[in-house]
Design a protein around this motif. Structure first.
Motif, short mmCIF file in Angstrom:
data_model
loop_
_atom_site.label_atom_id
_atom_site.label_comp_id
_atom_site.label_asym_id
_atom_site.label_seq_id
_atom_site.Cartn_x
_atom_site.Cartn_y
_atom_site.Cartn_z
N TYR A 94 45.49 42.47 36.80
CA TYR A 94 46.12 41.14 36.91
C TYR A 94 45.90 40.33 35.64
CZ TYR A 94 47.53 41.56 41.77
OH TYR A 94 48.16 41.94 42.93
N LEU A 95 44.71 40.44 35.06
CA LEU A 95 44.42 39.69 33.84
C LEU A 95 45.28 40.14 32.67
CD1 LEU A 95 40.51 39.44 33.96
CD2 LEU A 95 42.18 37.64 34.46
N ALA A 96 45.79 41.36 32.75
CA ALA A 96 46.64 41.89 31.68
C ALA A 96 48.04 41.27 31.73
CB ALA A 96 46.75 43.41 31.79
N LEU A 97 48.39 40.59 32.81
CA LEU A 97 49.70 39.95 32.94
C LEU A 97 49.73 38.64 32.16
CD1 LEU A 97 50.16 40.49 36.79
CD2 LEU A 97 51.19 41.84 34.96
N PRO A 98 50.91 38.16 31.79
CA PRO A 98 51.03 36.92 31.01
C PRO A 98 50.31 35.73 31.65
CG PRO A 98 53.11 38.08 31.04
CD PRO A 98 52.22 38.82 31.99
N ASN A 99 50.44 35.58 32.96
CA ASN A 99 49.77 34.46 33.65
C ASN A 99 48.72 34.99 34.62
OD1 ASN A 99 51.65 35.63 35.33
ND2 ASN A 99 52.16 33.71 36.38
N GLY A 100 48.14 36.14 34.27
CA GLY A 100 47.19 36.79 35.16
C GLY A 100 45.93 35.97 35.41
N GLY A 101 45.43 35.30 34.36
CA GLY A 101 44.22 34.50 34.52
C GLY A 101 44.40 33.42 35.57
N SER A 102 45.58 32.80 35.55
CA SER A 102 45.88 31.74 36.53
C SER A 102 45.95 32.30 37.94
CB SER A 102 47.22 31.09 36.16
OG SER A 102 47.60 30.14 37.15
N ILE A 103 46.53 33.48 38.08
CA ILE A 103 46.62 34.12 39.41
C ILE A 103 45.24 34.41 39.97
CG2 ILE A 103 47.39 36.18 40.65
CD1 ILE A 103 49.75 36.33 38.70
N VAL A 104 44.37 34.98 39.15
CA VAL A 104 43.01 35.31 39.59
C VAL A 104 42.24 34.06 39.98
CG1 VAL A 104 40.79 36.29 38.87
CG2 VAL A 104 42.92 37.45 38.25
N MET A 105 42.36 33.01 39.18
CA MET A 105 41.65 31.76 39.48
C MET A 105 42.17 31.12 40.75
SD MET A 105 39.27 31.53 37.34
CE MET A 105 38.73 29.89 37.82
N GLN A 106 43.48 31.17 40.96
CA GLN A 106 44.06 30.62 42.19
C GLN A 106 43.57 31.39 43.42
OE1 GLN A 106 48.40 30.09 42.09
NE2 GLN A 106 48.26 29.86 39.88
N ALA A 107 43.48 32.72 43.28
CA ALA A 107 43.00 33.54 44.39
C ALA A 107 41.54 33.24 44.69
CB ALA A 107 43.18 35.02 44.07
N MET A 108 40.74 33.06 43.65
CA MET A 108 39.32 32.73 43.84
C MET A 108 39.16 31.36 44.49
SD MET A 108 37.61 34.14 40.28
CE MET A 108 36.01 33.49 40.74
N ALA A 109 39.92 30.39 44.01
CA ALA A 109 39.84 29.03 44.56
C ALA A 109 40.31 29.01 46.01
CB ALA A 109 40.68 28.07 43.72
N GLY A 110 41.39 29.73 46.29
CA GLY A 110 41.90 29.79 47.66
C GLY A 110 40.91 30.45 48.60
N THR A 111 40.28 31.53 48.15
CA THR A 111 39.29 32.23 48.96
C THR A 111 38.11 31.31 49.27
OG1 THR A 111 39.90 34.36 47.99
CG2 THR A 111 37.76 34.22 49.08
N ALA A 112 37.60 30.63 48.24
CA ALA A 112 36.46 29.73 48.41
C ALA A 112 36.81 28.59 49.36
CB ALA A 112 36.02 29.17 47.06
#
Length: 221
Positions: free
Chosen positions: A98-116
């Motif tokens: 996911y981090l390899a995608l253009p906006n992958g960092g944002s996706i990972v952070m959103q998933a982490m924030a949503g999970t928390a």
């Protein structure tokens, strides 16, 4: 009078036991989450490839069986860290993709924030309201089994729509499992903090990966 004192004593002992289980569960959960994050980072740094589905399932269920078998001994804690560390290691390659995608960092952070947000919100709700969610047990068991089998079908037959449906179902099921397990601890249904930790960790893990999948799709990735 003696009966009343005895009843109060048992009630107080039960409350103390419940508080001990809650304290030990969340302490161990915090440590396993940190250890899982460490092994995920390690696998990312190593550039480890994704493990095959058969190896992943064999490792997960094997370590889960060992954890369950030794849940009443110190070996149980060792196997909890082995299980959560293994799950973290398998998560590393997924996050890397996911981090390899253009906006992958944002996706990972959103998933982490949503999970928390989901975990903390549902846990706080169960603790403050003290509602009994034990009635959800049968539904969750059947739902998770069906979703798991559907997920395997989506992988083996490469059906993206089914995979997305399974991810959405797992978000709901893991949310329900967090409510159920937290309620179970509060009401004395779960007295083993090792098994309580495993249940909550698996809920968080599946919630995160499911949100990651859904957010990736929503961002057209």
């Amino acid at each position: 009078m003696e009966n009343r004192i005895s009843t109060l004593g048992r009630a107080e002992a039960s409350v103390l036991q419940t508080n001990k289980v809650i304290r030990n569960t969340y302490m161990l959960l915090s440590l396993t989450l940190a250890f899982s994050a460490l092994t995920a980072g390690l696998s990312m740094a190593m550039g480890a490839p994704r493990l095959g589905i058969l190896i992943t399932l064999a490792g997960y269920f094997g370590l889960l069986f060992a954890t369950t078998k030794f849940r009443d001994s110190s070996l149980g804690i060792v196997f909890v860290f082995a299980l959560t560390g293994f799950m973290g290691f398998t998560l590393g390659p997924i996050i890397s993709s996911y981090l390899a995608l253009p906006n992958g960092g944002s996706i990972v952070m959103q998933a982490m924030a949503g999970t928390a947000a989901i975990f903390l919100g549902l846990s706080a709700y169960a603790v403050t309201t003290k509602k009994d969610f034990s009635f959800m047990g049968g539904f969750l068991m059947v739902g998770i089994l069906v979703a798991f089998l559907a997920g395997l079908g989506a992988i083996f037959f490469e059906i993206p729509a089914l995979s997305l449906t399974v991810s959405a179902a797992f978000v709901m099921l893991m949310s329900g499992l967090i409510l159920y397990e937290t309620s179970n601890i509060i009401h004395g249904g779960e007295t083993n903090y090792i098994m309580a930790t495993v249940s909550l960790f698996v809920s968080i893990f599946n919630l995160f990966t499911s949100l990651l999948h859904l957010l990736g799709f929503a961002n057209n990735d």
